[in-house]
Design an enzyme around this catalytic site. Structure first.
Site, PDB file in Angstrom:
ATOM      1  N   LEU A 275       0.822  -1.214   0.000  1.00 43.93           N
ATOM      2  CA  LEU A 275       0.000   0.000   0.000  1.00 43.93           C
ATOM      3  C   LEU A 275       0.854   1.262   0.000  1.00 43.93           C
ATOM      4  O   LEU A 275       0.580   2.215  -0.732  1.00 43.93           O
ATOM      5  CB  LEU A 275      -0.907   0.004   1.232  1.00 43.93           C
ATOM      6  CG  LEU A 275      -2.254  -0.702   1.121  1.00 43.93           C
ATOM      7  CD1 LEU A 275      -2.989  -0.620   2.443  1.00 43.93           C
ATOM      8  CD2 LEU A 275      -3.102  -0.094   0.011  1.00 43.93           C
ATOM      9  N   GLU A 292      -2.978  -9.896  -5.402  1.00 39.19           N
ATOM     10  CA  GLU A 292      -3.231 -10.309  -4.021  1.00 39.19           C
ATOM     11  C   GLU A 292      -3.775 -11.748  -3.993  1.00 39.19           C
ATOM     12  O   GLU A 292      -4.720 -12.068  -4.702  1.00 39.19           O
ATOM     13  CB  GLU A 292      -4.246  -9.348  -3.378  1.00 39.19           C
ATOM     14  CG  GLU A 292      -4.716  -9.742  -2.000  1.00 39.19           C
ATOM     15  CD  GLU A 292      -3.566  -9.909  -1.020  1.00 39.19           C
ATOM     16  OE1 GLU A 292      -3.452 -11.013  -0.443  1.00 39.19           O
ATOM     17  OE2 GLU A 292      -2.786  -8.958  -0.831  1.00 39.19           O
ATOM     18  N   HIS A 547      -9.063  22.325  21.582  1.00 36.74           N
ATOM     19  CA  HIS A 547      -9.926  22.627  20.438  1.00 36.74           C
ATOM     20  C   HIS A 547      -9.364  23.846  19.701  1.00 36.74           C
ATOM     21  O   HIS A 547      -8.954  24.823  20.320  1.00 36.74           O
ATOM     22  CB  HIS A 547     -11.345  22.922  20.915  1.00 36.74           C
ATOM     23  CG  HIS A 547     -12.257  23.359  19.807  1.00 36.74           C
ATOM     24  ND1 HIS A 547     -12.804  22.474  18.903  1.00 36.74           N
ATOM     25  CD2 HIS A 547     -12.693  24.600  19.445  1.00 36.74           C
ATOM     26  CE1 HIS A 547     -13.558  23.137  18.041  1.00 36.74           C
ATOM     27  NE2 HIS A 547     -13.504  24.441  18.350  1.00 36.74           N
TER      28      HIS A 547
END
Length: 565
Positions: A275, A292, A547
């Site tokens: 990947l 695969e 935040h």
């Protein structure tokens, strides 16, 4: 992976057998019976009394019997196979100077052990030289290229960028220079702390005895140590029938040099390695074909995360794939002919297709580098190439019994083939040999795939959790949160992604956390540490997150879980 208790051969021999050590063992049992011992399970604490001044007579007899049995086992393991040295050159010798060996060496020095590390190649091992480090350098390039090439992404931010390009050699140099820098840092850190670096290939000659030197019949050098750690790592696994020429048919070792960027490359295997390289190659302009053997891409990932990742990382890019097939024969390109790949059906073994591509990358996993270790000299047999160990990383002999003073960490034991797992195992071993029992909870060790966006995980997948629940008789709950609801992700225009929590609603135990999205590899550690420390959902819900930050993805995830009490 090691025995729960390691005993000295005798109380009287303890001081004389470690003349150069900064620590001594004063009892036959490693832990003094007068003390409360904290058995650490990577943060999950189990406190137990190994004894106290008020021990009953029966308990004392049990301890003496245990001591006698283990000492007899040690004597039996040494008989007929050489005897242990009377004194030692080092407290600890580590065979292999990768990330695992390096971590163990630094911790050993911190604990006051005279330490040597043996390396037959280069310091840093696979991770630094042929794996984690250079691959992340390439992925840093691919991430920036991908961002600059995304006209939609740039326009959404109000940016205008001319056509992005790259210099292949410059990219390759970036990866190589980074590996060299980290390698030098590791070497210098060990030298500065007084770790002896012995050059050569190490092998076990007998109990607590190591040879190092060239891979030939020359005598080499012999050194002894109170304890030995094998940390030899792994090499790329190449299945039978595949011919690697290092140019057109390559492994990850070759790919990291980036000597070429083929127009069309087949990648055999769609796990972490495959990947990540698909991310690099497609960002640099290649077309990719995955091959695969299993029926779906990205085996090993949580299925739900895998499906989303395929939709984002594979389907929109220049990637196609063949699943449920084996590449039985791969022939390198030569004389103007392309690389040929013969495929067969994974179930029926019938011929299915033949591909012709410019290059092929073999990303079928890694195999332990354990040949020539001389483990038969201490009655140890490899299992599928791996060194057998117990939960404390202690090497097991033919009969499944721990070999005194011999340990194996990292890829060579196959427990968890990750660089940081090797380092954690090494630290765990050092804790044990300096008198503090420690069992590493491998379910608390996170893993990450550094694609764009990233994938990370810790603990069990949902199918694994449900299988465990069925066997043990408890319920499993799942909750999810989206990056699309996170202010920081939206500010970055990176709202694609989810976080998934798998847990027990009856007691709040975290069974697994999986994240796909921006900086997932960094976010996973809050969940990893919670599992390691045994923190329950009902407690972590009260943690405060700044935040606006991406960490609020996990804040919302834990708050959304429903616990029974």
């Amino acid at each position: 992976m090691q025995s729960s208790l390691t005993l000295s051969l005798s109380q009287s021999a303890t001081a004389s057998t470690i003349p150069k050590s900064n620590y001594t063992l004063n009892h036959a049992l490693r832990f003094p019976p007068s003390k409360l011992i904290n058995l650490r399970f990577c943060g999950l604490r189990r406190e137990a009394f190994l004894g106290s001044s008020s021990l009953s007579r029966s308990q004392s007899l049990q301890n003496k019997t245990l001591s006698k049995k283990i000492n007899n086992a040690i004597s039996a393991s040494l008989s007929g196979n050489g005897s242990a040295p009377k004194s030692f050159d080092y407290d600890l010798i580590i065979i292999g100077a990768g990330v695992g060996g390096h971590g163990a060496a630094l911790h050993a020095v911190e604990k006051g052990l005279k330490t040597a590390i043996i390396e037959g190649d280069v310091v840093g091992g696979t991770c630094v030289n042929r794996g984690c480090v250079p691959s992340k350098a390439l992925l840093a390039v691919s991430g920036r290229m991908r961002e600059l090439q995304s006209e939609h992404h740039m326009k959404a931010l109000g940016l205008q960028v001319a056509a992005a390009g790259y210099d292949r050699q410059g990219v390759a140099d970036h990866a190589n220079n980074l590996a060299m820098k980290i390698r030098n840092n590791l070497t210098n850190s060990m030298k500065a702390l007084g770790v002896d670096i012995l050059t050569g290939f190490g092998s076990i000659l007998g109990p607590q005895t190591v040879r190092y030197g060239k891979l030939d019949d020359s005598p080499g050098n012999t050194v002894t140590a109170k304890d030995i750690i094998v940390a030899t790592g792994s090499v790329p696994f190449v299945p039978k029938g595949i011919e690697v020429d290092g140019k057109t048919v390559i492994t990850s070792d070759h790919a990291l040099k980036l000597e070429s960027v083929p127009d069309w490359i087949a990648i055999v295997g769609s796990g972490y390695i495959g990947l990540e390289f698909s991310d690099v190659y497609t960002a640099l302009g290649s077309e990719v074909t995955f091959i695969e053997a299993l029926d779906q891409l990205m085996p090993g990932f949580d299925p739900e995360i895998g499906k989303l990742a395929q939709r984002v990382l594979i389907n929109p890019r220049k990637i196609d794939y063949h699943t449920g097939v084996f590449a039985t024969k791969i022939t390198p390109a030569e004389n103007g002919k392309p690389v040929t790949i013969e495929l067969i059906d994974a179930r029926t073994k019938e011929p299915k297709d033949t591909l012709e591509v410019d290059a092929a990358l073999i990303a079928t996993g890694r195999a332990p580098f354990t040949k020539g270790l001389g483990l038969d000299n201490v009655q140890v047999a490899l299992k599928n190439g791996f060194v057998p160990v117990d939960e404390r990383m202690q090497v097991l002999n033919f009969e499944g019994n721990p070999v005194p003073h011999l340990y194996c960490i990292g890829d060579a034991n196959g427990k968890m083939m990750l660089a940081h797992a090797a380092s954690a195992q090494g630290i765990s071993v050092v804790e044990q040999i300096t008198g503090r029992d420690h069992v590493l909870n491998h379910l608390s060790i996170p893993a990450a795939c550094f694609t764009h966006p990233e994938i990370s995980m810790v603990g069990l997948t949902e199918p694994q959790a449900r299988e465990k629940a069925e066997k043990e008789g408890f319920e499993v709950s799942v909750t999810k949160t989206s990056f699309k609801a996170n202010t920081k992700a939206l500010a970055e225009n990176e709202g694609e992604g989810i976080a998934k929590l798998i847990y027990r609603p009856d007691n709040g135990e975290i069974l697994g956390v999986h994240i796909f999205g921006l900086h997932a590899a960094d976010l996973i550690h809050e969940a990893s540490n919670a599992i390691a420390l045994g923190t329950r959902i009902q407690d972590i819900k009260f943690a405060v997150h700044a935040h606006p930050t991406l960490s609020e993805v996990l804040d919302e995830l834990f708050k959304s879980a429903k616990v029974s009490f």
